[in-house]
Design an enzyme around this catalytic site. Structure first.
Site, PDB file in Angstrom:
ATOM      1  N   LYS A 160       3.126  -6.148   6.755  1.00 29.36           N
ATOM      2  CA  LYS A 160       1.992  -7.060   6.487  1.00 29.36           C
ATOM      3  C   LYS A 160       2.439  -8.158   5.542  1.00 29.36           C
ATOM      4  CE  LYS A 160       0.957  -5.888   2.012  1.00 29.36           C
ATOM      5  NZ  LYS A 160       1.437  -6.689   0.943  1.00 29.36           N
ATOM      6  N   PRO A 171      12.516  -4.882   5.323  1.00 25.88           N
ATOM      7  CA  PRO A 171      13.287  -4.677   4.094  1.00 25.88           C
ATOM      8  C   PRO A 171      12.509  -3.811   3.087  1.00 25.88           C
ATOM      9  CG  PRO A 171      13.275  -7.000   4.719  1.00 25.88           C
ATOM     10  CD  PRO A 171      12.331  -6.307   5.646  1.00 25.88           C
ATOM     11  N   GLY A 227       7.541  -6.330  -0.559  1.00 25.40           N
ATOM     12  CA  GLY A 227       6.209  -6.942  -0.635  1.00 25.40           C
ATOM     13  C   GLY A 227       5.534  -7.020   0.719  1.00 25.40           C
ATOM     14  N   ALA A 284       4.816  -4.037   2.524  1.00 22.44           N
ATOM     15  CA  ALA A 284       4.203  -2.724   2.755  1.00 22.44           C
ATOM     16  C   ALA A 284       4.942  -1.852   3.773  1.00 22.44           C
ATOM     17  CB  ALA A 284       2.736  -2.868   3.180  1.00 22.44           C
ATOM     18  N   GLY A 285       6.248  -1.997   3.844  1.00 19.93           N
ATOM     19  CA  GLY A 285       7.026  -1.208   4.811  1.00 19.93           C
ATOM     20  C   GLY A 285       6.829   0.292   4.628  1.00 19.93           C
ATOM     21  N   SER A 318       4.423   1.841   3.043  1.00 13.65           N
ATOM     22  CA  SER A 318       3.019   2.184   3.262  1.00 13.65           C
ATOM     23  C   SER A 318       2.728   2.259   4.753  1.00 13.65           C
ATOM     24  CB  SER A 318       2.107   1.112   2.645  1.00 13.65           C
ATOM     25  OG  SER A 318       2.322   1.044   1.258  1.00 13.65           O
ATOM     26  N   SER A 319       3.294   1.340   5.509  1.00  9.65           N
ATOM     27  CA  SER A 319       3.061   1.317   6.944  1.00  9.65           C
ATOM     28  C   SER A 319       3.708   2.531   7.614  1.00  9.65           C
ATOM     29  CB  SER A 319       3.603   0.009   7.529  1.00  9.65           C
ATOM     30  OG  SER A 319       3.134  -0.152   8.836  1.00  9.65           O
ATOM     31  N   ASP A 345      -2.292   0.278  -0.647  1.00 13.84           N
ATOM     32  CA  ASP A 345      -2.375  -0.487   0.604  1.00 13.84           C
ATOM     33  C   ASP A 345      -2.093   0.352   1.847  1.00 13.84           C
ATOM     34  OD1 ASP A 345       0.298  -0.203   0.159  1.00 13.84           O
ATOM     35  OD2 ASP A 345       0.753  -2.346   0.037  1.00 13.84           O
TER      36      ASP A 345
HETATM   37  O1  C5P Z   1      -1.202   2.228  -5.429  1.00 11.66           O
HETATM   38  P1  C5P Z   1       0.278   2.063  -5.489  1.00 11.66           P
HETATM   39  O2  C5P Z   1       0.981   3.342  -5.831  1.00 11.66           O
HETATM   40  O3  C5P Z   1       0.842   1.425  -4.279  1.00 11.66           O
HETATM   41  O4  C5P Z   1       0.552   1.046  -6.671  1.00 11.66           O
HETATM   42  C1  C5P Z   1       1.820   0.883  -7.253  1.00 11.66           C
HETATM   43  C2  C5P Z   1       1.658   0.268  -8.619  1.00 11.66           C
HETATM   44  O5  C5P Z   1       1.189  -1.082  -8.488  1.00 11.66           O
HETATM   45  C3  C5P Z   1       0.634   0.928  -9.513  1.00 11.66           C
HETATM   46  O6  C5P Z   1       1.203   1.996 -10.220  1.00 11.66           O
HETATM   47  C4  C5P Z   1       0.213  -0.209 -10.420  1.00 11.66           C
HETATM   48  O7  C5P Z   1       1.160  -0.405 -11.436  1.00 11.66           O
HETATM   49  C5  C5P Z   1       0.270  -1.400  -9.507  1.00 11.66           C
HETATM   50  N1  C5P Z   1      -1.030  -1.723  -8.904  1.00 11.66           N
HETATM   51  C6  C5P Z   1      -2.029  -2.268  -9.692  1.00 11.66           C
HETATM   52  N2  C5P Z   1      -3.242  -2.576  -9.150  1.00 11.66           N
HETATM   53  C7  C5P Z   1      -3.467  -2.384  -7.839  1.00 11.66           C
HETATM   54  C8  C5P Z   1      -2.458  -1.830  -7.004  1.00 11.66           C
HETATM   55  C9  C5P Z   1      -1.241  -1.521  -7.582  1.00 11.66           C
HETATM   56  O8  C5P Z   1      -1.845  -2.470 -10.898  1.00 11.66           O
HETATM   57  N3  C5P Z   1      -4.644  -2.707  -7.327  1.00 11.66           N
END
Ligand code: C5P
Length: 290
Positions: free
Chosen positions: A11, A94, A98, A100-101, A103-104, A136
């Site tokens: 994405k 990659p 950034g 979301a590889g 996550s996807s 995400d």
């Molecule tokens: O949710 P996820 O584990 O993907 O997020 C990774 C890191 O990105 C979190 O630990 C946080 O530091 C930051 N993050 C954030 N606010 C969000 C999503 C992510 O601060 N809405």
């Protein structure tokens, strides 16, 4: 069914707006996410001996640190199925770019396991499970053009913006998402959160029958903090700016920068003439939900 093959699309963020820092440490976001044709390919095979992951990329872990592993673990936990799966991931997106590889991959593994075990799916419930893996990941279950809010897990489907031609450029450096958010917080004083930003104009434009107005305020609030850790991002942006794009923007917490062009020909020209030889460069298209 013994084995299946699935795609896990990347994405890009057309908007990443930070509203505020929450008490739980996450940031309240408003984002417009868009799936693209660049995809990982995943094979799932039933296996009685636990969860086994193999992947094509040396840098990606094959243990619990791989989000696809977490998704499989969560699937067996939630469904009480006492079985396992062998997961093979052909990485094309990659890592930590950034887009979301990871996550996807996780969302695709979860969805694929429901198919592999012929279980009925309720996507709202599956999205709740996926939110436990990352902010995400719920979006990645079906992708498409989406308005995402909360920490990124609340999604509202928007009409597909249509097939647009892109160039994706990822410099070969890693930026850590928590670090980029931290720098953002240091740059901002808490009373300084810019909340007069209005995402509605972009959403209205996408919902209307009109062409996308690329002069609207598409933006990524993480671009400035990411540039502070990674000077390569600015260099990539400076080159992209001169390739006549409709829009160019960093995706997620970086370091990928994408550009949208009015034709496939222009995108291909920009990619073929890209001057920095160490970057990952690829043309792609926007895709609808899957
Ligand atoms: O949710 P996820 O584990 O993907 O997020 C990774 C890191 O990105 C979190 O630990 C946080 O530091 C930051 N993050 C954030 N606010 C969000 C999503 C992510 O601060 N809405």
């Amino acid at each position: 069914m013994k084995e299946i093959y699935i795609k896990a699309p990347a994405k890009i963020n057309l908007v990443l707006h930070i509203k505020r820092l929450r008490n739980d440490g996450y940031h309240e976001l408003e984002m417009i996410m868009q799936s693209i044709s660049l995809s990982d390919r995943i094979k799932l095979k039933r296996n009685s001996g636990g969860i086994i992951i193999k992947n094509s990329d040396y840098d990606l872990p094959n243990d619990k640190n791989n989000l696809a592993y977490k998704a499989a673990e969560l699937f067996f936990e939630k469904t009480n199925i006492d079985q396992g799966v062998e997961i093979y991931i052909q990485k094309n997106i990659p890592i930590a770019s950034g887009m979301a590889g990871g996550s996807s991959d996780a969302a695709a593994v979860m969805r694929g396991l429901y198919d592999l075990y012929n279980l009925e799916t309720n996507f709202d419930i599956i999205r709740e499970y996926l939110a436990e893996i990352g902010s995400d990941v719920p979006y990645c279950l079906e992708g498409g053009t989406v308005f995402a809010s909360g920490r990124g897990e609340k999604i509202e489907f928007l009409p597909f913006i249509g097939e647009k031609h892109l160039v994706i450029v990822t410099p070969k450096i890693c930026v850590s998402t928590p670090e980029v958010f931290n720098i953002y917080d240091k740059m901002k004083h808490s009373d300084d959160y810019n909340d007069n930003y209005n995402i509605e104009a972009i959403i209205d434009n996408i919902k209307s029958d009109k062409k996308i107005d690329w002069n609207l305020n598409f933006k990524n609030d993480l671009a400035e903090p990411a540039r502070q850790i990674c000077s390569e991002i600015k260099k990539v942006e400076d080159i992209m700016k001169n390739t006549d794009p409709l829009l160019y923007l960093m995706s997620g917490s970086g370091p990928t920068v994408f550009a949208i062009y009015e034709s496939r020909k222009k995108a291909e020209k920009a990619a073929v003439n890209w001057p920095r030889k160490n970057d990952f460069v690829i043309t792609a298209k926007t895709i609808d939900s899957y």
